[in-house]
Each structure stands twice: as C-alpha cells, then as structure tokens.
Design a protein around this motif. Structure first.
Motif, PDB file in Angstrom:
ATOM      1  N   ALA A 248       0.831  -1.203   0.000  1.00  0.00           N
ATOM      2  CA  ALA A 248       0.000   0.000   0.000  1.00  0.00           C
ATOM      3  C   ALA A 248       0.864   1.250   0.000  1.00  0.00           C
ATOM      4  O   ALA A 248       0.570   2.238  -0.699  1.00  0.00           O
ATOM      5  CB  ALA A 248      -0.923  -0.012   1.221  1.00  0.00           C
ATOM      6  N   SER A 252       0.650   3.522  -3.378  1.00  0.00           N
ATOM      7  CA  SER A 252      -0.475   4.398  -3.028  1.00  0.00           C
ATOM      8  C   SER A 252      -0.675   5.528  -4.031  1.00  0.00           C
ATOM      9  O   SER A 252      -1.786   6.059  -4.168  1.00  0.00           O
ATOM     10  CB  SER A 252      -0.266   4.980  -1.625  1.00  0.00           C
ATOM     11  OG  SER A 252       0.926   5.747  -1.587  1.00  0.00           O
ATOM     12  N   ASP A 253       0.388   5.923  -4.755  1.00  0.00           N
ATOM     13  CA  ASP A 253       0.293   7.034  -5.697  1.00  0.00           C
ATOM     14  C   ASP A 253       0.059   6.579  -7.133  1.00  0.00           C
ATOM     15  O   ASP A 253       0.076   7.387  -8.061  1.00  0.00           O
ATOM     16  CB  ASP A 253       1.575   7.866  -5.649  1.00  0.00           C
ATOM     17  CG  ASP A 253       2.806   7.075  -6.082  1.00  0.00           C
ATOM     18  OD1 ASP A 253       2.823   5.838  -5.849  1.00  0.00           O
ATOM     19  OD2 ASP A 253       3.745   7.669  -6.643  1.00  0.00           O
ATOM     20  N   GLY A 255      -1.994   4.951 -10.353  1.00  0.00           N
ATOM     21  CA  GLY A 255      -3.362   4.927 -10.860  1.00  0.00           C
ATOM     22  C   GLY A 255      -3.720   3.631 -11.537  1.00  0.00           C
ATOM     23  O   GLY A 255      -3.242   2.562 -11.175  1.00  0.00           O
ATOM     24  N   GLU A 257      -5.379   0.380 -12.334  1.00  0.00           N
ATOM     25  CA  GLU A 257      -6.014  -0.648 -11.512  1.00  0.00           C
ATOM     26  C   GLU A 257      -5.329  -0.865 -10.168  1.00  0.00           C
ATOM     27  O   GLU A 257      -5.738  -1.751  -9.400  1.00  0.00           O
ATOM     28  CB  GLU A 257      -6.050  -1.981 -12.274  1.00  0.00           C
ATOM     29  CG  GLU A 257      -6.855  -1.953 -13.553  1.00  0.00           C
ATOM     30  CD  GLU A 257      -8.356  -2.052 -13.285  1.00  0.00           C
ATOM     31  OE1 GLU A 257      -8.766  -2.003 -12.113  1.00  0.00           O
ATOM     32  OE2 GLU A 257      -9.113  -2.173 -14.272  1.00  0.00           O
ATOM     33  N   ALA A 258      -4.301  -0.072  -9.857  1.00  0.00           N
ATOM     34  CA  ALA A 258      -3.586  -0.278  -8.590  1.00  0.00           C
ATOM     35  C   ALA A 258      -4.497  -0.131  -7.375  1.00  0.00           C
ATOM     36  O   ALA A 258      -4.445  -0.967  -6.458  1.00  0.00           O
ATOM     37  CB  ALA A 258      -2.388   0.663  -8.497  1.00  0.00           C
ATOM     38  N   PRO A 259      -5.364   0.923  -7.280  1.00  0.00           N
ATOM     39  CA  PRO A 259      -6.256   1.012  -6.110  1.00  0.00           C
ATOM     40  C   PRO A 259      -7.165  -0.205  -5.969  1.00  0.00           C
ATOM     41  O   PRO A 259      -7.414  -0.666  -4.841  1.00  0.00           O
ATOM     42  CB  PRO A 259      -7.053   2.289  -6.400  1.00  0.00           C
ATOM     43  CG  PRO A 259      -6.168   3.107  -7.270  1.00  0.00           C
ATOM     44  CD  PRO A 259      -5.477   2.117  -8.145  1.00  0.00           C
ATOM     45  N   ARG A 260      -7.662  -0.718  -7.074  1.00  0.00           N
ATOM     46  CA  ARG A 260      -8.511  -1.917  -7.018  1.00  0.00           C
ATOM     47  C   ARG A 260      -7.743  -3.107  -6.458  1.00  0.00           C
ATOM     48  O   ARG A 260      -8.259  -3.858  -5.616  1.00  0.00           O
ATOM     49  CB  ARG A 260      -9.032  -2.224  -8.421  1.00  0.00           C
ATOM     50  CG  ARG A 260      -9.657  -3.610  -8.575  1.00  0.00           C
ATOM     51  CD  ARG A 260      -9.790  -3.969 -10.039  1.00  0.00           C
ATOM     52  NE  ARG A 260     -10.090  -5.379 -10.239  1.00  0.00           N
ATOM     53  CZ  ARG A 260     -10.001  -6.009 -11.393  1.00  0.00           C
ATOM     54  NH1 ARG A 260      -9.602  -5.340 -12.477  1.00  0.00           N
ATOM     55  NH2 ARG A 260     -10.283  -7.288 -11.493  1.00  0.00           N
ATOM     56  N   LEU A 262      -4.992  -3.083  -4.539  1.00  0.00           N
ATOM     57  CA  LEU A 262      -4.680  -2.870  -3.121  1.00  0.00           C
ATOM     58  C   LEU A 262      -5.902  -3.113  -2.249  1.00  0.00           C
ATOM     59  O   LEU A 262      -5.797  -3.710  -1.160  1.00  0.00           O
ATOM     60  CB  LEU A 262      -4.144  -1.457  -2.908  1.00  0.00           C
ATOM     61  CG  LEU A 262      -2.780  -1.152  -3.550  1.00  0.00           C
ATOM     62  CD1 LEU A 262      -2.445   0.328  -3.397  1.00  0.00           C
ATOM     63  CD2 LEU A 262      -1.682  -2.015  -2.925  1.00  0.00           C
ATOM     64  N   ALA A 263      -7.064  -2.685  -2.717  1.00  0.00           N
ATOM     65  CA  ALA A 263      -8.296  -2.878  -1.935  1.00  0.00           C
ATOM     66  C   ALA A 263      -8.643  -4.352  -1.817  1.00  0.00           C
ATOM     67  O   ALA A 263      -9.233  -4.781  -0.807  1.00  0.00           O
ATOM     68  CB  ALA A 263      -9.445  -2.109  -2.573  1.00  0.00           C
TER      69      ALA A 263
END
Length: 403
Positions: A248, A252-253, A255, A257-260, A262-263
C-alpha cells in the motif's frame, strides 16, 4: 522378464518438476515416492507457460491437449498507460505459439494437477512432511523426515523451489549454490474479476521502477501482480499484514487498476511475495542426491522458461539414468546434456531487469516507445528469430523403457 526389485527414489516437491520427474522415473523402472511439505496439492498459483522442447515432452506424455484445455485463455500481452489505454500489444504468435504470451499458458497448480493425474497408481504421494536430515553412502541415501520416518532410497531428487531446504542439507561447502538477487520483488494475488477484465495480460509501468499487471485465468478470477525494484532485503519474511501495508505504501500514488488491487488484497488468501533470485549451482548432484528445477537453476520469471526447463529436466534425468550403466553415470550425463541450455537461459540481456522497470518518467516514456517499436510487424518478425530460450536444434535423448 526382469524380476529384480525396482530401485527406490524419493522426489521432494510436488509442484511441476516433482510430478514430471515422478512420471518419467516410474516409466523407466523406479519405485517412486513423492514428498510434499504442504498438507495437500496446491491449487491455483500464478500463470506459467510451456515453450520449446517442453512442448515435445508434453507430447511424449500425451498431455499437450490436456494442458491446452486447462489453459488460462490468455491471448497476448498489452502494455497500457496510466488511463488503461493501449500503448502496444503482442498477440500470441500463431506460427510459433510464442511471444510474451505463449500458446500454452496455464496456472501452476493446474499444470501440477494435469501432471499428477497422468502419473500411474503405483506412485506414492505423501503430504505434510519434509526432509530434515540426509546421510549417504556409496549406494544409497538415508533420509530422516520431520514426522519421524527414517527411510533409505537409491536416489533422492530435490525438486523444490529456489529456497530449497533439502538442498541446503546436502549442497554445502564447495557445492553450495550462488544465489544472485536481481533486486526485484514480485507480489502475486488472486482478485475478483470485473467486466473490464479481458483475455489480455495487461501491464503498466510507472516511475519508481514499478509495474502493475493483470492476467486472466480459467477459474473466473483475475491474477494480479505488483512488481517493484529495490535494494531492500528481507521483505520475503514480512507477515501477510505487513506485506499488505508495504505494498500500500509503495503503490499508493499509482493509478489505473492499482487502487482496485490494493483494496482486494485484504481478502486475498494467496498473497505471495518473491524476491527474484537466480540459483547457480556448481554441481547438480552429490552422491545419491540430485537437484531438479528451481532448486538447481532458478532463472526467475524475468528469464522465463523456468517451467519449460523443469519439464525438460525431468525427462532428461529419467532418460539419462535409464540408459547409463550406473546412477553416477546417469547423473553426470543429465548435467552434461542440460547445463548448456540452462546457462543460455540464465544469461539475461544486459540491463535486465532494470530496462523494463525504469525509475523516471522519461524512462517510462522511452520504455513505452520501445514496446511500440517492438510491436511493429517487421521488427517483431525479426526479433522472433533470436529467441534462444525457446528455440534449439537439440533433440531430446532417447528414453529406454524396461519391458
């Protein structure tokens, strides 16, 4: 008819190299026991592929169609930008079956299952145990298992991973392997599939020597990879929660599909981090113990061809033992035949893996431009002629099957 008792062999490790070795050693007259540390067969895993001479090995096992039917369905590799737009793409080569995505793409656990199911009922499979001690004389190896068993074998085949514990019990002193870190970590996890996921391997490179990857599977989910380069060591020892926090922080910075990804890591029960490390062993055998697969020559996913080498190596080991006058002679011939191929695959191009994992925005832009050029028809056709890891004019040694 030969009525002598079959020589006994213990194969440690039940991923790919182990079951393949069990299949061929059983075919050539050995009494085979396979030992696996895990409590049972390991399902799933990440994407692997089969190329070059390994396809011929599968053909000789009559498993080519079974592996194809169990494949992930991946149709090619697509490089994308921060918005998910296509930068370049490399569909699987219709003529050779190769390219970044091979024709035979399959989950590691699925390939292990296919190999295991092809083995005869005479092979013994044991799970939830491992070797803790090995003693040898001129004719046999005596192993002590964590569960308390003490057993004698004519041969022990160590078909474990690059961090093999059993290898460390035997290959000491001048025979101790060199472990060459590439300075790159790969984190793998299975995440839920969405409507936007397709049959392409999608790859986004970002500054900071990082990349985000999504790959299809045949089980209704998606395989995610978060890769990064660092000189930090010891990250393989992080707990699952510590690893989630580490990823994370590093992504964290980012974009796309990375946030998906990590979630989704909080619910991923197969999150795994590998410190990419090549294994270079001065010798692959000592006495009646022989190394096979990643325990002997891990090339890492960067080098590719590791799964194919495991299949080829298992066949060559059994073939050379079958036609040699002694076990020692067979082990020597196995290494003599295979080592040039392994050395070729382990010889990574200069700058690997840094060139594909640039630090700066300019570096990422140049990398993307390079993939566009490489994807151009004439350039791609020319490059396909120089894929030394998948093409060879060598023939597999003959297999002597006892009557």
């Amino acid at each position: 008819m030969d009525t002598r008792p079959r020589p006994r062999v213990l194969v440690t490790g039940a991923s790919v190299a182990g079951p393949a070795a069990a299949y061929w050693l059983d075919r050539t007259g050995w009494d085979v026991t396979v030992l696996e540390r895990a409590d049972g067969p390991r399902a799933g895993g990440q994407n692997v592929d089969v190329r070059g001479l390994a396809r011929e090995v599968l053909e000789r096992m009559q498993l080519l169609d079974a592996v194809r039917d169990a494949g992930t369905g991946e149709v090619g590799t697509r490089f994308v930008d921060a918005d998910g737009g296509t930068v370049s793409e490399f569909p699987t080569d219709d003529e050779t079956g190769d390219g970044p995505t091979a024709e035979l793409e399959i989950l590691r656990g699925e390939l292990a299952r296919v190999l295991r199911e092809a083995c005869s009922e005479g092979i013994t499979w044991r799970y939830g145990d491992h070797v803790v001690e090995v003693e040898q004389d001129d004719a046999s190896a005596t192993v002590t298992l964590a569960g308390g068993r003490v057993e004698q074998y004519d041969l022990v085949v160590v078909a474990e991973g690059p961090w093999s514990h059993t290898r460390g019990l035997v290959m000491t002193g001048d025979d101790e392997p060199e472990l060459e870190r590439l300075g790159m970590y790969c984190a793998w996890a299975t995440i839920p599939r969405t409507e936007d996921d397709d049959r392409w391997w999608r790859w986004m490179s970002v500054p900071g020597s990082r990349s985000v990857n999504l790959r299809p599977d045949n089980t209704g989910t998606t395989r995610a990879m978060l890769n990064f380069m660092t000189d930090d060591t010891g990250l393989r020892d992080l707990s699952p929660d510590e690893l989630r926090a580490e990823l994370a922080e590093r992504f964290s910075d980012v974009g796309w599909e990375a946030p998906r990804i990590l979630a989704a890591l909080g619910d991923a029960d197969d999150l795994y981090l590998d410190d990419l490390t090549q294994v270079r062993c001065p010798t692959w055998s000592r006495g009646r113990v022989v190394l096979l697969g990643d325990a002997a020559w891990c090339v890492t996913p960067i080098g590719g061809f590791g799964t194919s080498l495991a299949l080829i190596g298992a066949y060559v080991l059994a073939a050379e033992l079958a036609r040699a006058e002694s076990v020692d002679g067979g082990l020597a011939s196995y290494e003599e035949w295979l080592r040039p191929l392994v050395d070729d695959v382990q010889d990574l191009p200069p700058g690997t893996p840094r060139l594909a994992n640039p630090r700066s925005r300019l570096g990422v832009a140049l990398f993307n431009a390079g993939t566009r050029l490489a994807a151009a028809g004439p350039v791609r056709a020319l490059a396909s002629r120089f894929t030394s890891s998948t093409s060879t004019d060598r023939e597999l040694p003959p297999l002597v099957v006892p009557s």
